[in-house]
Design an enzyme around this catalytic site. Structure first.
Site, mmCIF file in Angstrom:
data_model
loop_
_atom_site.group_PDB
_atom_site.id
_atom_site.type_symbol
_atom_site.label_atom_id
_atom_site.label_comp_id
_atom_site.label_asym_id
_atom_site.label_seq_id
_atom_site.Cartn_x
_atom_site.Cartn_y
_atom_site.Cartn_z
ATOM 1 N N ASP A 1 69.875 -55.414 22.684
ATOM 2 C CA ASP A 1 69.361 -56.433 21.845
ATOM 3 C C ASP A 1 70.472 -57.449 21.988
ATOM 4 O O ASP A 1 71.152 -57.788 22.761
ATOM 5 C CB ASP A 1 69.228 -55.957 20.669
ATOM 6 C CG ASP A 1 70.553 -55.447 19.755
ATOM 7 O OD1 ASP A 1 70.698 -55.429 18.675
ATOM 8 O OD2 ASP A 1 71.555 -54.951 20.730
ATOM 9 N N PHE B 1 70.228 -49.830 23.274
ATOM 10 C CA PHE B 1 69.066 -50.407 23.373
ATOM 11 C C PHE B 1 69.509 -52.325 23.128
ATOM 12 O O PHE B 1 70.086 -52.668 22.562
ATOM 13 C CB PHE B 1 68.261 -50.444 22.032
ATOM 14 C CG PHE B 1 68.167 -48.924 21.765
ATOM 15 C CD1 PHE B 1 68.707 -48.587 20.510
ATOM 16 C CD2 PHE B 1 67.535 -48.271 22.640
ATOM 17 C CE1 PHE B 1 68.684 -46.945 20.129
ATOM 18 C CE2 PHE B 1 67.507 -46.752 22.371
ATOM 19 C CZ PHE B 1 67.910 -46.163 21.139
ATOM 20 N N ASP C 1 74.784 -46.096 19.868
ATOM 21 C CA ASP C 1 74.104 -47.452 19.605
ATOM 22 C C ASP C 1 73.764 -47.543 17.971
ATOM 23 O O ASP C 1 74.233 -48.843 17.566
ATOM 24 C CB ASP C 1 72.783 -47.317 20.205
ATOM 25 C CG ASP C 1 72.026 -48.754 20.116
ATOM 26 O OD1 ASP C 1 71.182 -48.605 18.988
ATOM 27 O OD2 ASP C 1 71.907 -49.793 20.728
#
Ligand SMILES: Nc1nc2c(c(CN[C@H]3C=C[C@H](O)[C@@H]3O)cn2[C@@H]2O[C@H](COP(=O)(O)O)[C@@H](O)[C@H]2O)c(=O)[nH]1
Length: 468
Positions: A369, A367, A439
Site C-alpha cells: 500500500d 500488502f 505487516d
C-alpha cells in the site's frame, strides 16, 4: 491390493472421464501467487529503492521484541473498534461479506488537506479518517438499514448512485476519493458473483419456502420470470416476487427503506431495527420478503480448498478489481495487494478457523500500500535515490505503474520478507511470525505514530489508485 481398495487405474480413468485428461485441466487454479518471486525480481532490478541490511536487522530485532512485549497476534484484528465481530451480532456469513466488501474498496484514502478539512466520516460520535473511514461507512450504512455488504444488493436498482454516494458521505467538504470507481467496482463485482457464484433460489429476493419449492420444481409461473422475458428487471434479468406482485417500492430518495430489509436480517443477525420495517395496513400486500442471505462470497472461498494462495489467485482471476498486476523492466509482475489483505483479514477475523482457515497463510506477503512503505522508510529499512526522495518529499504525484511506484511496492514486499527471515533466523521458535503479522504490526505502528506525533518522518508516496 485387497478387494476393497479402489483400482488406481480405474480411478484415473474415471477422473479423466469426468475432468478430462490432466493437460486439459487448465482451469486448476494454482496455490502459488508469484508475488514474492516478482517482488524479488523488482528488488534485484531497482535503482531508486534499496533495502538496507543493517536497517533490516535492527528492525527485525525491534519488531520482534515489541511483538513479544505486546503479545501481538491476530487478536488485534478483532480489537479494532469497528471491525465486525460476533459479539456485535454479526454472523459468520455477515463477517465474511463485510470483509469482502471492505477489502474490495480498501484503497486510496490519503488527502492533501489538513486533518480538519480532509475526508472524514461521522460514526458513533467520532470522526474517522483513512482506512477507518471506510469501515465506519460500512458500519453506518448497515445501522441505517442499507445492506451494503450484500453483493445481490449492489446489483439491484435500490443501490443507486445517490444511495451509494450517501453511504460514503463525508462530514467535511472533501468527499471520498475515487467514488465513481468504487461504485463501478461494486456493480462489476456483483455481476461476477451472481453469474459465477450465485444461486437462483437465493436470488429470488426471499420468496417463502413454498415459493422456493415451486422455483426448484420449475413450476415458478410468475415468481421468477426467465431472463429473456424481463432483461432489465431488478435482480439482473429476473423479476422478483416484489416485481411480480407489484409491491410498490418507495422512491430512491428514501434509500433507508427501499429494500424494506433490516440488513442484519439479510445475514442472520438479530434485527436491531425491526421497528423500522414499513408498516403495512392489513388489506395491503405483505411486507417485502427478507433479503435472502447471500452466500456467493462464501462459495468463492470454498473453491479455494483452504488455500490462501489459491483464494488470492481466484480473486485475481475472476475480478479485474482484484487483479493488481503491472509491468516492470518489460516483465509482468503481480502485487495483488487487496486480494492478499482480504485473505489475511479473513484469517485474522476468524483466528484461522472456519472461513479463515488456510493451510498456507505464510505464503502471503506484505500488502503493498502507501502506508507500510512509508513506515519502512521511517525506520531505516528502505531508502530512496535522490530523484525519488525529492519527488516524495515535495509531495509530487507518482503514477500507478510508474517505475518509481513499482520499485516502492516491490521492494517493500521484499523488505518485509527479509525482516521475516531475520526474525526466524534469530528466533527459530517464532514460527507464528509471518509476513501478514509483520505487516499488520507495521501498519498499526504507523497509525500509532500518526496519533502521537502527527505522522511519520517522511511523507508517503502520492499515487491515486484503486489498487491500494
Ligand atoms: N499494508 C497494509 N495496508 C493497510 C492495512 C490496513 C488496515 N488493516 C487492518 C487489519 C489489521 C490491522 O491491524 C489493521 O487494523 C489498511 N491498509 C491500507 O493503508 C492505506 C490506508 O492508510 P491510512 O490512510 O493511514 O488509513 C490504504 O492503502 C489501505 O488499503 C494493513 O493492515 N496493512
Amino acid at each position: 491390493m485387497s478387494d476393497d481398495e479402489a483400482d488406481p487405474e480405474l480411478l484415473e480413468l474415471l477422473r479423466q472421464t469426468l475432468l478430462g485428461p490432466p493437460a486439459q485441466r487448465t482451469d486448476e487454479v494454482s496455490r502459488n501467487t508469484g508475488v514474492l518471486r516478482d517482488a524479488e525480481y523488482i528488488y534485484n532490478n531497482s535503482i531508486d529503492v534499496s533495502v538496507d541490511m543493517y536497517g533490516t536487522k535492527a528492525a527485525a530485532a525491534s519488531i520482534y521484541a515489541s511483538m513479544q512485549e505486546r503479545h501481538y497476534s491476530t487478536d488485534a484484528w478483532s480489537e479494532h473498534e469497528l471491525h465486525p465481530k460476533s459479539q456485535d451480532g454479526f454472523s459468520e456469513l455477515a463477517i465474511v461479506n463485510f470483509i469482502f466488501t471492505m477489502d474490495l474498496l480498501n484503497f486510496s484514502f490519503w488527502s492533501e488537506l489538513s486533518e480538519a478539512q480532509r475526508y472524514q466520516v461521522e460514526y458513533r460520535g467520532k470522526r474517522w479518517t483513512g482506512y477507518n473511514s471506510l469501515v465506519a461507512c460500512l458500519r453506518r450504512a448497515l445501522d441505517e438499514g442499507v445492506p451494503i455488504t450484500t453483493p445481490r444488493y449492489w446489483r439491484s436498482e435500490d443501490a443507486s448512485y445517490e444511495v451509494l454516494r450517501r453511504v460514503f458521505r463525508s462530514a467535511t467538504d472533501e468527499q471520498i476519493p475515487l467514488l465513481d470507481e468504487r461504485v463501478a467496482i461494486l456493480k462489476d463485482v456483483a455481476e461476477v458473483l451472481h453469474k459465477s457464484f450465485g444461486d437462483p433460489v437465493e436470488d429470488n429476493f426471499g420468496a417463502n419456502d413454498e415459493q422456493v419449492a415451486m422455483i426448484i420444481d420449475g413450476k415458478a409461473n410468475g415468481i421468477l420470470v426467465p431472463e429473456e422475458a424481463a432483461p432489465d428487471a431488478v435482480g439482473g434479468g429476473q423479476q422478483t416476487v416484489a416485481d411480480v406482485k407489484n409491491i410498490a417500492l418507495p422512491p430512491d430518495d428514501e434509500p433507508e427503506q427501499t429494500t424494506g430489509v433490516a440488513p442484519d436480517q439479510e445475514e442472520g443477525r438479530p434485527s436491531q431495527d425491526a421497528d423500522t420495517q414499513p408498516s403495512i395496513a392489513p388489506e395491503a400486500e405483505p411486507p417485502l420478503p427478507q433479503l435472502q442471505p447471500d452466500y456467493s462470497i462464501a462459495r468463492l472461498i470454498e473453491q479455494a480448498d483452504r488455500s490462501a494462495g489459491k483464494l488470492v489467485n481466484l480473486l485475481a482471476k475472476h475480478f479485474p478489481a482484484f487483479c493488481d498486476e503491472t509491468r516492470f523492466d518489460g516483465k509482468r509482475v503481480r502485487l495483488l495487494k487487496r486480494a492478499q489483505i482480504l485473505v489475511a483479514d479473513l484469517w485474522a477475523a476468524f483466528g484461522g478457523t472456519g472461513n479463515g482457515e488456510f493451510n498456507d497463510i505464510n505464503h502471503l506477503t506484505m500488502f503493498a500500500d502507501y502506508r507500510v512503505p512509508q513506515m519502512l522508510r521511517s525506520i531505516g529499512v528502505i531508502s530512496y535515490s535522490p530523484p525519488l526522495d525529492y519527488r516524495i518529499s515535495t509531495l509530487q504525484p507518482i503514477f500507478s505503474g510508474q517505475s518509481f511506484e513499482v520499485q516502492l511496492r516491490g521492494c517493500s514486499i521484499w523488505a518485509v520478507e527479509l525482516i521475516r527471515r531475520e526474525i526466524l533466523r534469530a528466533h527459530p521458535d517464532a514460527q507464528q511470525v509471518n509476513a501478514v503479522l509483520i505487516d499488520f504490526f507495521l501498519y498499526d505502528l504507523a497509525k500509532e505514530k500518526e496519533k502521537v506525533q502527527g505522522g511519520l518522518a517522511t511523507p508517503h508516496h502520492r499515487t491515486r489508485s484503486i489498487w491500494y
